[in-house]
Design a protein around this motif. Sequence first.
Motif, PDB file in Angstrom:
ATOM      1  N   GLU A 158      72.688  47.433  40.032  1.00 24.75           N
ATOM      2  CA  GLU A 158      72.271  48.410  39.024  1.00 24.75           C
ATOM      3  C   GLU A 158      72.979  49.748  39.238  1.00 24.75           C
ATOM      4  OE1 GLU A 158      67.753  47.741  37.557  1.00 24.75           O
ATOM      5  OE2 GLU A 158      67.978  48.638  39.545  1.00 24.75           O
ATOM      6  N   LYS A 159      73.170  50.436  38.134  1.00 24.55           N
ATOM      7  CA  LYS A 159      73.684  51.801  38.132  1.00 24.55           C
ATOM      8  C   LYS A 159      72.729  52.609  37.262  1.00 24.55           C
ATOM      9  CE  LYS A 159      77.505  53.901  39.320  1.00 24.55           C
ATOM     10  NZ  LYS A 159      77.757  54.037  40.722  1.00 24.55           N
ATOM     11  N   VAL A 160      72.409  53.831  37.633  1.00 21.30           N
ATOM     12  CA  VAL A 160      71.458  54.638  36.893  1.00 21.30           C
ATOM     13  C   VAL A 160      72.173  55.719  36.093  1.00 21.30           C
ATOM     14  CG1 VAL A 160      69.542  56.276  37.100  1.00 21.30           C
ATOM     15  CG2 VAL A 160      69.570  54.224  38.514  1.00 21.30           C
ATOM     16  N   ILE A 161      71.775  55.838  34.821  1.00 19.64           N
ATOM     17  CA  ILE A 161      72.188  56.955  33.977  1.00 19.64           C
ATOM     18  C   ILE A 161      70.943  57.816  33.791  1.00 19.64           C
ATOM     19  CG2 ILE A 161      73.002  57.694  31.707  1.00 19.64           C
ATOM     20  CD1 ILE A 161      74.303  54.928  31.392  1.00 19.64           C
ATOM     21  N   THR A 162      71.041  59.102  34.098  1.00 20.81           N
ATOM     22  CA  THR A 162      69.898  59.998  33.939  1.00 20.81           C
ATOM     23  C   THR A 162      70.055  60.784  32.651  1.00 20.81           C
ATOM     24  OG1 THR A 162      69.702  60.189  36.335  1.00 20.81           O
ATOM     25  CG2 THR A 162      68.573  61.859  35.007  1.00 20.81           C
ATOM     26  N   ALA A 163      69.050  60.660  31.771  1.00 21.10           N
ATOM     27  CA  ALA A 163      69.004  61.446  30.538  1.00 21.10           C
ATOM     28  C   ALA A 163      68.206  62.705  30.833  1.00 21.10           C
ATOM     29  CB  ALA A 163      68.379  60.647  29.408  1.00 21.10           C
TER      30      ALA A 163
END
Length: 191
Positions: free
Chosen positions: A184-189
């Motif tokens: 997994e890779k996280v994108i933070t909004a």
Amino acid sequence: MEGYKVAKWRKVMGLVMVFSIIGGTVISAESAKDQVQLIINGEVSKDGAVVIDGKTYVPIRDFNGLVNFDPSGGKVVFDQPNVHMFLFKGDTVFGNVNKGNKVKFNVFSQIDTLKTDISGVKVAITDPAGNTKDIQSQDIKGAQKDNFWFRTSDFTYDFKTAGNYRVGFYIKESKDGNYTLVSEKVITALN
């Protein structure tokens, strides 16, 4: 005399009930003592773990990887390849976005040390509420092992709410099998 016997029996029955409840609680507490909470990368595992004779046992399926059980050989095979994921907006690598923005991006994944034959790969995104949307999948022809790359086409996604969006890389071992999350890779909004 009759009333005395009834009162005595009620007292005896009351004590039996109290000791049953206390005994049940002690037994329950004793078995619960061996259950422990399992937290993997900040998230609580639904199954937890158990301690038996001083050793902690955890459910291996809670770790991102491929799990196969060979009952004839009496072994469990766990394969977790290295998956490096990069998120590209045009030619620029990114990891954060502003809440409410629609972003056109693609995902580049480099996979190595895979020791299991697979039949497909998939990339999907999961929003902070747990809703998952597939970005792209691809069947893998023939045995695919060890070292390969997978890049999705451009994909537009609306980051409606603030929070962490998880971009997952999934592998399917057999044509009729299910996809298993392996990285997994996280994108933070951001607000």
